[in-house]
Design an enzyme around this catalytic site. Structure first.
Site, PDB file in Angstrom:
ATOM      1  N   SER A 191       0.845  -1.193   0.000  1.00  0.00           N
ATOM      2  CA  SER A 191       0.000   0.000   0.000  1.00  0.00           C
ATOM      3  C   SER A 191       0.891   1.257   0.000  1.00  0.00           C
ATOM      4  CB  SER A 191      -0.909  -0.044   1.233  1.00  0.00           C
ATOM      5  OG  SER A 191      -1.989   0.795   1.084  1.00  0.00           O
ATOM      6  N   ASP A 443      -8.569  -5.758  -5.674  1.00  0.00           N
ATOM      7  CA  ASP A 443      -8.235  -4.618  -4.821  1.00  0.00           C
ATOM      8  C   ASP A 443      -8.582  -3.321  -5.544  1.00  0.00           C
ATOM      9  OD1 ASP A 443      -7.062  -2.718  -3.214  1.00  0.00           O
ATOM     10  OD2 ASP A 443      -4.995  -3.343  -3.652  1.00  0.00           O
ATOM     11  N   HIS A 468      -5.789  -6.637  -1.600  1.00  0.00           N
ATOM     12  CA  HIS A 468      -4.763  -5.674  -1.194  1.00  0.00           C
ATOM     13  C   HIS A 468      -3.572  -6.365  -0.510  1.00  0.00           C
ATOM     14  CE1 HIS A 468      -3.778  -1.495  -0.919  1.00  0.00           C
ATOM     15  NE2 HIS A 468      -3.760  -1.443   0.395  1.00  0.00           N
TER      16      HIS A 468
END
Ligand SMILES: *[C@@H]1O[C@H](CO)[C@@H](O)[C@H](O)[C@H]1NC(C)=O
Ligand SMILES: *[C@@H]1O[C@H](CO)[C@@H](O)[C@H](O)[C@H]1NC(C)=O
Ligand SMILES: *[C@@H]1O[C@H](CO)[C@@H](O)[C@H](O)[C@H]1NC(C)=O
Ligand SMILES: *[C@@H]1O[C@H](CO)[C@@H](O)[C@H](O)[C@H]1NC(C)=O
Ligand SMILES: *[C@@H]1O[C@H](CO)[C@@H](O)[C@H](O)[C@H]1NC(C)=O
Length: 511
Positions: A191, A443, A468
């Site tokens: 991320s 995601d 994710h």
């Protein structure tokens, strides 16, 4: 419904603390679409369950790497976590794997990045997890968070560029202390941490030989990626599960808004959704529900997980099962309630849902400042097909909020100026190497990721079943074949970087 939605990276906890200090009228105006209390699930993973995974250390870090004004000479204590159990040591130049911390408590990321632990023995790697400044225990101004977060003057040192310089400084110093100058470093991140890992490799190639950048939406800036992409992916996630499920959710917003118009309607909503008796509004309820859908899409993992909240395997499937259940007839609110329970109450021990809960167990609050200054990521557009009500992203709304919250001017083009992003294939084809970009197409952030390999050593791994940064999680016996394949590919690519690096050392010694 607020006319615009704020654009947050993972865990946009952020609107809670500040917004609640606003007067009711300002508050209504800046009503966050993504109501944050989701992440503050009471059963969120305790940070102290696995404390045998690492030793905690602190490093005296420079507050401002880019200024020689004596006022900038301050320092702060930066926390980092180390696991040296598997390290082969400096004699054999055994590698160092560094996690470039994201916007939150580093212990939480360390505990959720099992992949590094799983592969450390094979690589004889030293594991280091560095906390991002202004998060967790790495707080400038003598560790006084109130002081550090006071205003734009004290928050001004919270930026991605400073964070990367922290990582470089710490890694170089650590290698000196360990007399491990020639140990190759690979940076890891998921991320925002994955964005930092990729940017670190590009900016500090002399410090890290490669980067595993997982689910990093480095292209979710300006209009490189469509503002509709994020919510389109969520829409697709639910729609491909069940057309009815998609339709029920899509149709529910209007029903909620209409019901919320009267006091009696609000009480009906409170009862239907088991909301605590302190505060309710239609906007809050919509934010609360959309948060559940957004984060469930992000964490639609193939095995049970506990990243944002405890969740079953394939939670979207479970949500749609609740919504499609015939037992609930055409009672939309009951359907949505049961779906939301999967995200907010999977363990079954929440007594009522509290819209005013602003606890922040993972300490993500600083992201609000980052999103206001440089991390301006337009994700909130909704086209006609979206599972959410149609809307367009408004930079003006974002900028106005940030002006009021912090008296700070957003710089929406700074990230691409500093790190690039436009025409990334053309640019990186002849510059840069040794980066893996992993993305799972379930995601919502994958739309802003690098989905095509750029060169022989800047490699995109794309998995349509993935969510994710699923690759970074601890492996389990239930992991599907595709997930094992992804990890095996990553391992073999990293091995090739390391052996090439060792070869280069031998070659240069020979000269
Ligand atoms: C390193 O992690 C392993 C688990 O993979 C654990 O058993 C070990 O105790 C940890 N070592 C340190 C020094 O924390
Ligand atoms: C390296 O050693 C010095 C001296 O003991 C210490 O102050 C510093 O914090 C160490 N660096 C790191 C990254 O731990
Ligand atoms: C992106 O924005 C720039 C500047 O506002 C504009 O010139 C360009 O046409 C836009 N590109 C796309 C694909 O919308
Ligand atoms: C829901 O079902 C009931 C009973 O079958 C029916 O009376 C009602 O009109 C239905 N409501 C909607 C919104 O379809
Ligand atoms: C949470 O789940 C339990 C068990 O299913 C249920 O009894 C409880 O009412 C739920 N909490 C809320 C707020 O709905």
């Amino acid at each position: 419904m607020a006319p615009w939605m704020l654009d947050l990276l993972v865990l946009p906890l952020f609107y809670s603390l500040l917004l609640l200090q606003y007067s009711p009228s300002t508050f209504a105006k800046f009503q966050p679409r993504y109501f944050p209390s989701s992440i503050t699930h009471p059963k969120s993973q305790s940070l102290h369950t696995n404390n045998k995974l690492y030793k905690t250390k602190y490093f005296t870090q420079i507050l401002d790497h880019f200024n020689y004004n004596p006022q900038s000479y301050q320092t702060f204590q930066q926390r980092y976590l180390v696991n040296d159990t598997f390290w082969g040591g400096p004699k054999i130049n055994a590698p160092i794997f560094v996690y470039t911390g994201n916007e939150g408590n580093i212990e939480w990321f360390a505990q959720n990045t099992g992949f590094m632990y799983d592969i450390a023995p094979e690589f004889k790697a030293l594991l280091v997890f560095i906390e991002h400044r202004y998060y967790g225990k790495s707080i400038p101004y003598e560790g006084n968070k109130k002081k550090a977060y006071k205003n734009s003057k004290t928050l001004g040192y919270l930026s991605s560029t400073q964070a990367l310089a922290d990582y470089a400084t710490l890694i170089v110093d650590l290698k000196n202390n360990l007399t491990a100058i020639d140990s190759p470093v690979i940076v890891f991140g998921g991320s925002y941490g994955g964005m930092l890992a990729a940017w670190f490799r590009l900016k500090y190639p002399h410090v890290a030989i490669g980067a595993l950048s997982s689910s990093s939406p480095i292209l979710q800036f300006e209009n490189i990626t469509s503002q509709y992409s994020f919510n389109n992916i969520i829409t697709q996630d639910f729609r491909s599960e069940s057309e009815n499920c998609y339709k029920v959710i899509k149709g529910s917003w209007k029903e909620i808004e209409e019901t919320a118009r009267t006091r009696r309607g609000l009480e009906l909503l409170r009862k239907s959704f088991h909301i605590c008796k302190n505060y309710i509004s239609g906007d809050y309820l919509e934010g609360w529900l959309s948060t559940a859908f957004i984060y469930t899409a992000m964490t639609d993992y193939p095995t049970p997980s506990n990243f944002l909240a405890p969740m079953p395997a394939y939670p979207i499937k479970q949500m749609c099962k609740a919504i499609d259940s015939l037992k609930l007839g055409n009672n939309t609110f009951a359907k949505l309630y049961h779906a939301a329970n999967i995200y907010y109450n999977y363990t079954g021990d929440v007594s009522c849902f509290d819209f005013l809960d602003d606890s922040d167990p993972h300490d993500l609050g600083g992201w609000q400042w980052q999103a206001c200054t440089e991390m301006v990521m337009p994700t909130s557009g909704n086209n006609k097909e979206s599972i959410f009500p149609a809307s367009t992203y408004s930079f003006e709304g974002h900028a106005q909020y940030c002006e009021e919250a912090y008296s700070v001017k957003s710089r929406p083009t700074w990230i691409t100026t500093e790190f690039g992003g436009h025409d990334i294939t053309r640019v990186l084809k002849r510059f840069g190497s040794n980066i893996i970009f992993f993305n799972g197409l379930r995601d919502p952030w994958s739309g802003g990721g690098v989905l095509k390999s750029i060169s022989k050593s800047i490699i995109a791994i794309v998995e349509k079943e993935g969510a994710h940064h699923v690759d970074l999680r601890f492996s389990t016996n239930e992991d599907p074949e595709w997930l094992r394949d992804v990890r095996n590919r990553e391992i073999s690519i990293m091995k090739s970087w390391i052996s090439e690096y060792y070869q280069n050392i031998v070659d240069s010694d020979a000269h």
